[in-house]
Design a protein around this motif. Sequence first.
Motif, PDB file in Angstrom:
ATOM      1  N   MET A   1       0.833  -1.197   0.000  1.00 25.93           N
ATOM      2  CA  MET A   1       0.000   0.000   0.000  1.00 25.93           C
ATOM      3  C   MET A   1       0.875   1.257   0.000  1.00 25.93           C
ATOM      4  SD  MET A   1      -2.921   1.096   2.676  1.00 25.93           S
ATOM      5  CE  MET A   1      -2.365   2.737   3.004  1.00 25.93           C
ATOM      6  N   THR A   2       0.450   2.259  -0.739  1.00 24.74           N
ATOM      7  CA  THR A   2       1.212   3.499  -0.784  1.00 24.74           C
ATOM      8  C   THR A   2       1.048   4.258   0.522  1.00 24.74           C
ATOM      9  OG1 THR A   2       0.685   3.529  -3.103  1.00 24.74           O
ATOM     10  CG2 THR A   2       1.633   5.522  -2.223  1.00 24.74           C
ATOM     11  N   MET A   3       2.168   4.778   1.021  1.00 24.95           N
ATOM     12  CA  MET A   3       2.154   5.469   2.312  1.00 24.95           C
ATOM     13  C   MET A   3       1.649   6.895   2.144  1.00 24.95           C
ATOM     14  SD  MET A   3       3.241   3.418   4.597  1.00 24.95           S
ATOM     15  CE  MET A   3       3.799   4.449   5.976  1.00 24.95           C
ATOM     16  N   PRO A   4       0.962   7.402   3.172  1.00 24.15           N
ATOM     17  CA  PRO A   4       0.601   8.823   3.112  1.00 24.15           C
ATOM     18  C   PRO A   4       1.831   9.720   3.273  1.00 24.15           C
ATOM     19  CG  PRO A   4      -0.062   7.874   5.217  1.00 24.15           C
ATOM     20  CD  PRO A   4       0.504   6.746   4.393  1.00 24.15           C
ATOM     21  N   ILE A   5       1.693  10.947   2.822  1.00 28.40           N
ATOM     22  CA  ILE A   5       2.726  11.963   3.022  1.00 28.40           C
ATOM     23  C   ILE A   5       2.331  12.750   4.255  1.00 28.40           C
ATOM     24  CG2 ILE A   5       3.654  14.108   2.054  1.00 28.40           C
ATOM     25  CD1 ILE A   5       2.960  12.843  -0.711  1.00 28.40           C
ATOM     26  N   THR A   6       3.278  12.968   5.159  1.00 29.04           N
ATOM     27  CA  THR A   6       2.976  13.728   6.368  1.00 29.04           C
ATOM     28  C   THR A   6       3.681  15.070   6.324  1.00 29.04           C
ATOM     29  OG1 THR A   6       2.737  11.682   7.597  1.00 29.04           O
ATOM     30  CG2 THR A   6       3.076  13.668   8.898  1.00 29.04           C
ATOM     31  N   LEU A   7       2.903  16.136   6.491  1.00 31.08           N
ATOM     32  CA  LEU A   7       3.438  17.507   6.506  1.00 31.08           C
ATOM     33  C   LEU A   7       2.945  18.147   7.799  1.00 31.08           C
ATOM     34  CD1 LEU A   7       2.205  18.356   2.894  1.00 31.08           C
ATOM     35  CD2 LEU A   7       4.563  17.766   3.482  1.00 31.08           C
ATOM     36  N   LYS A   8       3.714  17.935   8.864  1.00 35.00           N
ATOM     37  CA  LYS A   8       3.292  18.385  10.200  1.00 35.00           C
ATOM     38  C   LYS A   8       1.900  17.832  10.531  1.00 35.00           C
ATOM     39  CE  LYS A   8       6.554  22.098  10.474  1.00 35.00           C
ATOM     40  NZ  LYS A   8       6.861  23.485  10.200  1.00 35.00           N
ATOM     41  N   ASP A   9       0.901  18.728  10.675  1.00 34.32           N
ATOM     42  CA  ASP A   9      -0.416  18.223  11.097  1.00 34.32           C
ATOM     43  C   ASP A   9      -1.335  17.878   9.914  1.00 34.32           C
ATOM     44  OD1 ASP A   9      -0.671  20.812  10.299  1.00 34.32           O
ATOM     45  OD2 ASP A   9      -1.825  21.502  12.029  1.00 34.32           O
ATOM     46  N   ILE A  10      -0.758  17.777   8.722  1.00 31.33           N
ATOM     47  CA  ILE A  10      -1.555  17.443   7.530  1.00 31.33           C
ATOM     48  C   ILE A  10      -1.031  16.131   6.943  1.00 31.33           C
ATOM     49  CG2 ILE A  10      -2.104  18.197   5.166  1.00 31.33           C
ATOM     50  CD1 ILE A  10      -1.694  21.054   6.086  1.00 31.33           C
ATOM     51  N   THR A  11      -1.936  15.291   6.469  1.00 30.87           N
ATOM     52  CA  THR A  11      -1.488  14.119   5.714  1.00 30.87           C
ATOM     53  C   THR A  11      -2.167  14.117   4.344  1.00 30.87           C
ATOM     54  OG1 THR A  11      -3.186  12.785   6.794  1.00 30.87           O
ATOM     55  CG2 THR A  11      -0.945  12.616   7.682  1.00 30.87           C
ATOM     56  N   ILE A  12      -1.461  13.558   3.365  1.00 31.56           N
ATOM     57  CA  ILE A  12      -2.004  13.422   2.007  1.00 31.56           C
ATOM     58  C   ILE A  12      -1.987  11.933   1.657  1.00 31.56           C
ATOM     59  CG2 ILE A  12      -1.751  14.049  -0.425  1.00 31.56           C
ATOM     60  CD1 ILE A  12      -0.241  16.532   0.417  1.00 31.56           C
ATOM     61  N   HIS A  13      -3.149  11.415   1.299  1.00 32.00           N
ATOM     62  CA  HIS A  13      -3.295   9.990   1.025  1.00 32.00           C
ATOM     63  C   HIS A  13      -3.688   9.774  -0.435  1.00 32.00           C
ATOM     64  CE1 HIS A  13      -3.771   9.088   5.447  1.00 32.00           C
ATOM     65  NE2 HIS A  13      -3.985  10.386   5.398  1.00 32.00           N
ATOM     66  N   PRO A  14      -2.965   8.924  -1.144  1.00 38.81           N
ATOM     67  CA  PRO A  14      -3.408   8.597  -2.501  1.00 38.81           C
ATOM     68  C   PRO A  14      -4.642   7.705  -2.467  1.00 38.81           C
ATOM     69  CG  PRO A  14      -1.381   7.415  -1.959  1.00 38.81           C
ATOM     70  CD  PRO A  14      -1.741   8.226  -0.750  1.00 38.81           C
ATOM     71  N   VAL A  15      -5.546   7.935  -3.386  1.00 40.47           N
ATOM     72  CA  VAL A  15      -6.739   7.084  -3.534  1.00 40.47           C
ATOM     73  C   VAL A  15      -6.741   6.611  -4.987  1.00 40.47           C
ATOM     74  CG1 VAL A  15      -9.263   6.996  -3.409  1.00 40.47           C
ATOM     75  CG2 VAL A  15      -7.996   8.389  -1.769  1.00 40.47           C
ATOM     76  N   ILE A  16      -6.293   5.369  -5.154  1.00 41.81           N
ATOM     77  CA  ILE A  16      -6.043   4.875  -6.513  1.00 41.81           C
ATOM     78  C   ILE A  16      -7.251   4.110  -7.050  1.00 41.81           C
ATOM     79  CG2 ILE A  16      -4.589   3.312  -7.889  1.00 41.81           C
ATOM     80  CD1 ILE A  16      -2.271   4.044  -6.020  1.00 41.81           C
ATOM     81  N   GLU A  17      -7.648   4.459  -8.248  1.00 47.01           N
ATOM     82  CA  GLU A  17      -8.736   3.731  -8.904  1.00 47.01           C
ATOM     83  C   GLU A  17      -8.197   2.694  -9.893  1.00 47.01           C
ATOM     84  OE1 GLU A  17     -11.138   5.734 -11.971  1.00 47.01           O
ATOM     85  OE2 GLU A  17     -12.892   5.301 -10.727  1.00 47.01           O
ATOM     86  N   GLN A  18      -7.188   3.087 -10.655  1.00 47.49           N
ATOM     87  CA  GLN A  18      -6.624   2.190 -11.675  1.00 47.49           C
ATOM     88  C   GLN A  18      -5.154   2.511 -11.863  1.00 47.49           C
ATOM     89  OE1 GLN A  18      -9.198   3.467 -15.000  1.00 47.49           O
ATOM     90  NE2 GLN A  18      -9.448   1.311 -15.464  1.00 47.49           N
ATOM     91  N   GLN A  19      -4.396   1.498 -12.297  1.00 50.04           N
ATOM     92  CA  GLN A  19      -3.036   1.773 -12.780  1.00 50.04           C
ATOM     93  C   GLN A  19      -2.712   0.767 -13.863  1.00 50.04           C
ATOM     94  OE1 GLN A  19       0.137   3.074 -10.094  1.00 50.04           O
ATOM     95  NE2 GLN A  19       1.402   1.408 -10.888  1.00 50.04           N
ATOM     96  N   GLY A  20      -2.134   1.248 -14.947  1.00 48.73           N
ATOM     97  CA  GLY A  20      -1.790   0.315 -16.013  1.00 48.73           C
ATOM     98  C   GLY A  20      -1.324   1.024 -17.266  1.00 48.73           C
ATOM     99  N   PRO A  21      -1.037   0.229 -18.312  1.00 52.02           N
ATOM    100  CA  PRO A  21      -0.592   0.807 -19.581  1.00 52.02           C
ATOM    101  C   PRO A  21      -1.797   1.176 -20.445  1.00 52.02           C
ATOM    102  CG  PRO A  21      -0.371  -1.586 -19.632  1.00 52.02           C
ATOM    103  CD  PRO A  21      -1.019  -1.242 -18.322  1.00 52.02           C
ATOM    104  N   PHE A  22      -2.260   2.409 -20.355  1.00 52.98           N
ATOM    105  CA  PHE A  22      -3.486   2.813 -21.045  1.00 52.98           C
ATOM    106  C   PHE A  22      -3.240   3.323 -22.460  1.00 52.98           C
ATOM    107  CE2 PHE A  22      -4.622   3.451 -16.545  1.00 52.98           C
ATOM    108  CZ  PHE A  22      -5.732   2.634 -16.489  1.00 52.98           C
TER     109      PHE A  22
END
Length: 292
Positions: A1-22
């Motif tokens: 699982m991709t880790m969130p990014i932490t910026l002090k009191d804020i976190t950024i989380h990826p929400v993935i729907e698809q990944q591939g060779p489109f």
Amino acid sequence: MTMPITLKDITIHPVIEQQGPFFDAMGFFPKLTKELLDENRPWLQPAFLDPADKLMLCIQSFVIKTPHHNILVDACVGNHKPRPTRPFWHMMNSDRFEKSLAAAGLTVNDIDYVMCTHLHTDHVGWNTKLENGRWVPTFPKAKYIMADRELEHWTARQKDNPDSVPWITDSVLPIIAAKRAQIVKSDFAFSDNVQFIPTPGHTIDHFSVLVGRAGADALITGDMIHSPLQGKYPELGMMADYDSPQAGTTRRKVFDRFCEEPTVMCATHFPAPSTGRVRRWGDGFKFVDAAI
Ligand SMILES: [Zn+2]
């Protein structure tokens, strides 16, 4: 699982729907030559280019969790949407988005704001969901923030030729009708730690989202870049650009601004983990590992 990014009191989380060779790289970047692709294949493969020269792309949103709000930036492709020209997005029926949101500890009820970097089909899909034959807002409590000229442009196109922009009909207009849209300028300051940066060119009024404060910040790019190849060659336009030269100018300006900063780029279409710091590379730029 991709880790969130932490910026002090804020976190950024990826929400993935698809990944591939489109998409085929040569078609995706109309001015890309065979020679240039050959020259760059060694570093592009395998992460960014598959053996058949298709670009590895991620379709994802990012959730910003601040002490006050949960903000979804972009909304992927969505379910049950007729997209006959894009077979891999046509009438999707998948729980991947919802599961990825759950992995970030959230449900659709927890989203306070949705920010639409631009109004392309792979960024507005989950704005709405199908309920009893009607398109209704997916996030029951959310305000949806859009740039004024972007919205004007796409609603005018929808009026002229609705068949050419079905995603506006099913994923944008129902938000306006439900009075959930907050229309702003593309340099909107949402708060003292979430700020829009105008990044026009890919679309008429595209914005990126700068999160955090200097020294601990991240830029959610949206589609100001699609592949690190456009870091090395900022002027390399992609097939759906509104104004490719302007998109090139935007990339150079943004990368010049951040290339000596610790700012983490969250590049929406880069394959997971989709993050990196931008640094100079010859006349262009590269992305280096962003160990947080
Ligand atoms: Zn996109």
